[in-house]
Design a protein around this motif. Sequence first.
Motif, PDB file in Angstrom:
ATOM      1  N   ILE A 143    -112.924  -5.763  97.378  1.00 34.53           N
ATOM      2  CA  ILE A 143    -112.799  -5.130  96.056  1.00 34.53           C
ATOM      3  C   ILE A 143    -113.733  -3.937  95.981  1.00 34.53           C
ATOM      4  N   LYS A 144    -113.252  -2.844  95.444  1.00 37.23           N
ATOM      5  CA  LYS A 144    -114.075  -1.652  95.258  1.00 37.23           C
ATOM      6  C   LYS A 144    -113.715  -0.985  93.928  1.00 37.23           C
ATOM      7  N   PHE A 145    -114.689  -0.280  93.356  1.00 37.10           N
ATOM      8  CA  PHE A 145    -114.436   0.491  92.144  1.00 37.10           C
ATOM      9  C   PHE A 145    -113.837   1.837  92.537  1.00 37.10           C
ATOM     10  N   LEU A 146    -112.728   2.196  91.907  1.00 40.39           N
ATOM     11  CA  LEU A 146    -112.057   3.454  92.237  1.00 40.39           C
ATOM     12  C   LEU A 146    -112.396   4.580  91.258  1.00 40.39           C
ATOM     13  N   ASN A 147    -112.960   4.242  90.114  1.00 35.63           N
ATOM     14  CA  ASN A 147    -113.259   5.294  89.123  1.00 35.63           C
ATOM     15  C   ASN A 147    -114.693   5.196  88.600  1.00 35.63           C
ATOM     16  N   PHE A 148    -115.616   4.811  89.479  1.00 33.28           N
ATOM     17  CA  PHE A 148    -117.028   4.738  89.088  1.00 33.28           C
ATOM     18  C   PHE A 148    -117.595   6.152  89.145  1.00 33.28           C
ATOM     19  N   LYS A 149    -117.944   6.684  87.983  1.00 39.85           N
ATOM     20  CA  LYS A 149    -118.471   8.050  87.931  1.00 39.85           C
ATOM     21  C   LYS A 149    -119.575   8.138  86.880  1.00 39.85           C
ATOM     22  N   VAL A 150    -120.474   9.095  87.084  1.00 35.91           N
ATOM     23  CA  VAL A 150    -121.529   9.395  86.113  1.00 35.91           C
ATOM     24  C   VAL A 150    -121.581  10.906  85.932  1.00 35.91           C
ATOM     25  N   SER A 151    -122.080  11.334  84.776  1.00 35.78           N
ATOM     26  CA  SER A 151    -122.229  12.761  84.491  1.00 35.78           C
ATOM     27  C   SER A 151    -123.704  13.075  84.296  1.00 35.78           C
ATOM     28  N   VAL A 152    -124.138  14.213  84.838  1.00 39.44           N
ATOM     29  CA  VAL A 152    -125.521  14.677  84.685  1.00 39.44           C
ATOM     30  C   VAL A 152    -125.474  16.064  84.067  1.00 39.44           C
ATOM     31  N   LEU A 153    -126.090  16.192  82.887  1.00 33.87           N
ATOM     32  CA  LEU A 153    -126.020  17.435  82.121  1.00 33.87           C
ATOM     33  C   LEU A 153    -127.414  17.940  81.781  1.00 33.87           C
ATOM     34  N   GLY A 154    -127.482  19.180  81.300  1.00 35.82           N
ATOM     35  CA  GLY A 154    -128.750  19.730  80.845  1.00 35.82           C
ATOM     36  C   GLY A 154    -129.464  20.535  81.910  1.00 35.82           C
ATOM     37  N   GLU A 155    -130.797  20.435  81.911  1.00 36.27           N
ATOM     38  CA  GLU A 155    -131.630  21.267  82.776  1.00 36.27           C
ATOM     39  C   GLU A 155    -131.759  20.693  84.189  1.00 36.27           C
ATOM     40  N   VAL A 156    -130.627  20.723  84.907  1.00 35.59           N
ATOM     41  CA  VAL A 156    -130.603  20.368  86.324  1.00 35.59           C
ATOM     42  C   VAL A 156    -129.970  21.522  87.078  1.00 35.59           C
ATOM     43  N   ALA A 157    -130.186  21.518  88.389  1.00 36.48           N
ATOM     44  CA  ALA A 157    -129.694  22.648  89.186  1.00 36.48           C
ATOM     45  C   ALA A 157    -128.173  22.714  89.236  1.00 36.48           C
ATOM     46  N   HIS A 158    -127.506  21.554  89.340  1.00 35.38           N
ATOM     47  CA  HIS A 158    -126.054  21.528  89.483  1.00 35.38           C
ATOM     48  C   HIS A 158    -125.456  20.455  88.573  1.00 35.38           C
ATOM     49  N   PRO A 159    -125.337  20.720  87.277  1.00 38.84           N
ATOM     50  CA  PRO A 159    -124.757  19.718  86.369  1.00 38.84           C
ATOM     51  C   PRO A 159    -123.296  19.458  86.700  1.00 38.84           C
ATOM     52  N   GLY A 160    -122.834  18.256  86.378  1.00 37.54           N
ATOM     53  CA  GLY A 160    -121.436  17.928  86.639  1.00 37.54           C
ATOM     54  C   GLY A 160    -121.191  16.437  86.583  1.00 37.54           C
ATOM     55  N   THR A 161    -119.964  16.061  86.908  1.00 31.27           N
ATOM     56  CA  THR A 161    -119.555  14.658  86.966  1.00 31.27           C
ATOM     57  C   THR A 161    -119.385  14.274  88.425  1.00 31.27           C
ATOM     58  N   PHE A 162    -119.953  13.128  88.802  1.00 32.33           N
ATOM     59  CA  PHE A 162    -119.987  12.724  90.204  1.00 32.33           C
ATOM     60  C   PHE A 162    -119.311  11.356  90.374  1.00 32.33           C
ATOM     61  N   THR A 163    -118.408  11.278  91.341  1.00 38.48           N
ATOM     62  CA  THR A 163    -117.753  10.021  91.680  1.00 38.48           C
ATOM     63  C   THR A 163    -118.630   9.272  92.670  1.00 38.48           C
ATOM     64  N   ILE A 164    -118.857   7.988  92.405  1.00 39.84           N
ATOM     65  CA  ILE A 164    -119.769   7.177  93.205  1.00 39.84           C
ATOM     66  C   ILE A 164    -118.976   6.228  94.094  1.00 39.84           C
ATOM     67  N   THR A 165    -119.266   6.241  95.374  1.00 38.94           N
ATOM     68  CA  THR A 165    -118.567   5.356  96.306  1.00 38.94           C
ATOM     69  C   THR A 165    -119.213   3.982  96.386  1.00 38.94           C
ATOM     70  N   SER A 166    -120.485   3.891  96.027  1.00 39.38           N
ATOM     71  CA  SER A 166    -121.182   2.606  96.010  1.00 39.38           C
ATOM     72  C   SER A 166    -121.216   2.092  94.580  1.00 39.38           C
ATOM     73  N   ASP A 167    -121.559   0.810  94.385  1.00 39.65           N
ATOM     74  CA  ASP A 167    -121.689   0.287  93.030  1.00 39.65           C
ATOM     75  C   ASP A 167    -123.153   0.091  92.655  1.00 39.65           C
ATOM     76  N   ARG A 168    -124.043   0.812  93.332  1.00 37.77           N
ATOM     77  CA  ARG A 168    -125.467   0.776  93.002  1.00 37.77           C
ATOM     78  C   ARG A 168    -125.984   2.207  93.011  1.00 37.77           C
ATOM     79  N   LEU A 169    -126.378   2.687  91.829  1.00 39.43           N
ATOM     80  CA  LEU A 169    -126.854   4.062  91.695  1.00 39.43           C
ATOM     81  C   LEU A 169    -128.036   4.073  90.734  1.00 39.43           C
ATOM     82  N   THR A 170    -129.144   4.680  91.152  1.00 40.38           N
ATOM     83  CA  THR A 170    -130.318   4.773  90.295  1.00 40.38           C
ATOM     84  C   THR A 170    -130.347   6.121  89.579  1.00 40.38           C
TER      85      THR A 170
END
Length: 265
Positions: A143-170
């Motif tokens: 079993i795997k997650f096919l739509n696990f994504k997070v968005s990073v906005l604001g004062e970062v170098a490359h803001p955007g939405t990122f698809t995660i292949t693992s189910d553990r993200l800090t």
Amino acid sequence: MKILLSKFFLFFVGILITSCVSRKEIVYLQDMPPFERQKIPHEYEIKIQKDDLLGITVNSKNPELALPFNLPMISYQSATKSDPISGVVSQQLQGHLVDKEGNIDFPMLGKIHVEKFTRMELRDLIQRRLKEEDYIKDPIVTIKFLNFKVSVLGEVAHPGTFTITSDRLTLLEALGMAGDLTIYGKRDRIAVLRESNGEREIIFHDLRSKDLFASPGYYLQQNDVVYVEPNKRKAEQSGINQNNSVGVWLSVASLITTIGVLIFK
């Protein structure tokens, strides 16, 4: 007059120095001594939520027995710069969408309630039912997650939405994927916006403190949004465009030079 100019010069330089970003404002985990060991309070696994898309694959020593339980692969065509017309044909695993009741409709087994299960718990459940209902004696379920994504906005170098292949993200890993904070990001007020159980919450973090690791927002979940606030310096510069900013600093440098010449002439 010379003494007055000298005092003004020192005062002006002092303002410039104090306006620079201090080390304490930007260094992460300042209060964590070197080589200190911290026990991880719990093993982290994300829970399945409504609207998750789950890729579930069943295998067996006899492939024909597993066929009825696997959804067909989806083929799609993506254009490339070298071949914009025909493109490249790729295949993607078709997923099971978790409905608003927290269920999926699984082939042969019917409706299964999966909300708040971990991947491993759901894997064990499906394998057990396949055995107990005498479909497959040796099922291997992945079993795997096919739509696990997070968005990073604001004062970062490359803001955007990122698809995660693992189910553990800090949180730190997500910020790293976005190129880290710019010098204008507030290290002591990193927000994680999270929706769960029909509620929305905001969890704030201070990257300068080791208390970050104890936060419920340190491990990110599906569809979390990370927002980095701009600091005071960025807000003060919001009304100044890039060309004007250069002109301002050139004027400041010219003023300092003129004052210095008058004092030390």
